[in-house]
Design an enzyme around this catalytic site. Structure first.
Site, PDB file in Angstrom:
ATOM      1  CE  LYS A  11      -0.429  -5.989   3.864  1.00 39.18           C
ATOM      2  NZ  LYS A  11      -0.628  -4.697   4.575  1.00 39.18           N
ATOM      3  N   GLY A 100       8.817  -1.512   3.114  1.00 39.36           N
ATOM      4  CA  GLY A 100       8.255  -0.491   3.971  1.00 39.36           C
ATOM      5  C   GLY A 100       7.116   0.260   3.320  1.00 39.36           C
ATOM      6  CG  ASP A 140       0.608  -8.452   7.330  1.00 37.79           C
ATOM      7  OD1 ASP A 140      -0.258  -8.472   8.227  1.00 37.79           O
ATOM      8  OD2 ASP A 140       1.066  -7.402   6.852  1.00 37.79           O
TER       9      ASP A 140
END
Length: 288
Positions: A11, A100, A140
């Site tokens: 995303k 990350g 998320d």
């Protein structure tokens, strides 16, 4: 017991604004999620013994703390709660997305596990309930569970379906990992951006409030964004470390990718408003 492969797409946060800090220490956000036609793949092999096994352990992460194992076991509990039998599964992840990086890789892996196992086991758990389970794993996860581009508020869990233009993106990774808490704990992080309507935000220039901190604390992010901004509108995604630029065509994105600094890694991908996972569930997916 034939393995099946399931998309676990990336995303982008096309914009991200921090509107306040909550009493629980988390932050209220306004953000716009869009998926990419690029990501990891989760392979699921059915079992008949009711067990959940991880075939691709991560160094330094106990299996019981791995997000896809946690997602699978959450679903096991939910299926058993409604009185159904759990066949079990062996799980493996082929990683393309950096940890990350701000691309939602771990959250996407967890969501794919929830949605695909629910489909394979014919459990009948509603998408709303799967999103609730996903939220316990990470803020998320629900957007990946629901599978449609969305405007999000709260910590990212309050979602309204959106249809931003499906542009081409060049995504670059500067070779570092940025732990989310590093950004959110920084005292200079903007935390008072005014709350605005979805309609207003969709018609403003897009920004990311986390970008100023990521650029200040990580010189690699600053250098990569400075380079990319020479070619196209560019921003940080999430809390980083990945940055992205938007283009109208694939050829334009790939042309800039060829010139990217040697110390960076990247890819070009199309932004899509319906995730590849949900296309796969409905039988619409091209080969992933």
């Amino acid at each position: 017991m034939t393995p099946t492969r399931w998309p676990s797409p990336a995303k982008l946060n096309l914009f991200l604004y921090i509107t306040g800090r909550r009493p629980d220490g988390y932050h209220n956000l306004q953000t716009l999620f869009q998926f990419l036609d690029y990501g990891d793949t989760v392979t699921i092999t059915p079992r008949s013994d009711g067990q959940i096994h991880l075939l691709t352990p991560v160094d330094g992460v106990p299996d019981e703390q791995n997000l896809i194992v946690r997602a699978a076991r959450l679903l096991v509990q939910e299926v058993q709660r409604v009185g159904k039998t759990v066949p079990g599964a062996s799980l493996a992840v082929e990683k393309k997305l950096p940890m990350g990086g701000g691309l939602g890789g771990g959250s996407s892996n967890a969501a794919t596990t929830l949605v695909a196992l629910n489909h394979m086991w014919q459990s009948g758990i509603s998408i709303d309930r799967l999103a609730e389970l996903g939220l316990t794993l990470g803020a998320d996860v629900p957007v990946f569970v629901r599978g449609h581009a969305a405007f999000a508020e709260g910590v990212g869990e309050r979602l309204i379906a959106a249809n931003p233009p499906e542009k081409w993106y060049l995504v670059l990774h500067p070779g570092i990992s940025i732990p989310t808490p590093v950004i959110f704990k920084d005292p200079e992080l903007p935390r008072d951006t005014p709350t605005r309507s979805m309609e207003m935000l969709m018609n403003c220039e897009f920004r990311n409030d986390c970008e100023v901190i990521a650029r200040k604390r990580f010189r690699e992010v600053d250098a990569l964004l400075s380079w990319l901004l020479e070619y196209a509108p560019s921003r940080l995604t999430g809390t980083g470390a990945c940055v992205f630029a938007e283009f109208d065509t694939e050829s334009a994105a790939r042309q800039v990718l060829k010139q990217a600094p040697e110390w960076s890694q990247g890819f070009a991908a199309r932004g899509v408003n319906l995730s590849a996972l949900h296309k796969a569930i409905s039988g619409q997916a091209e080969r992933w």
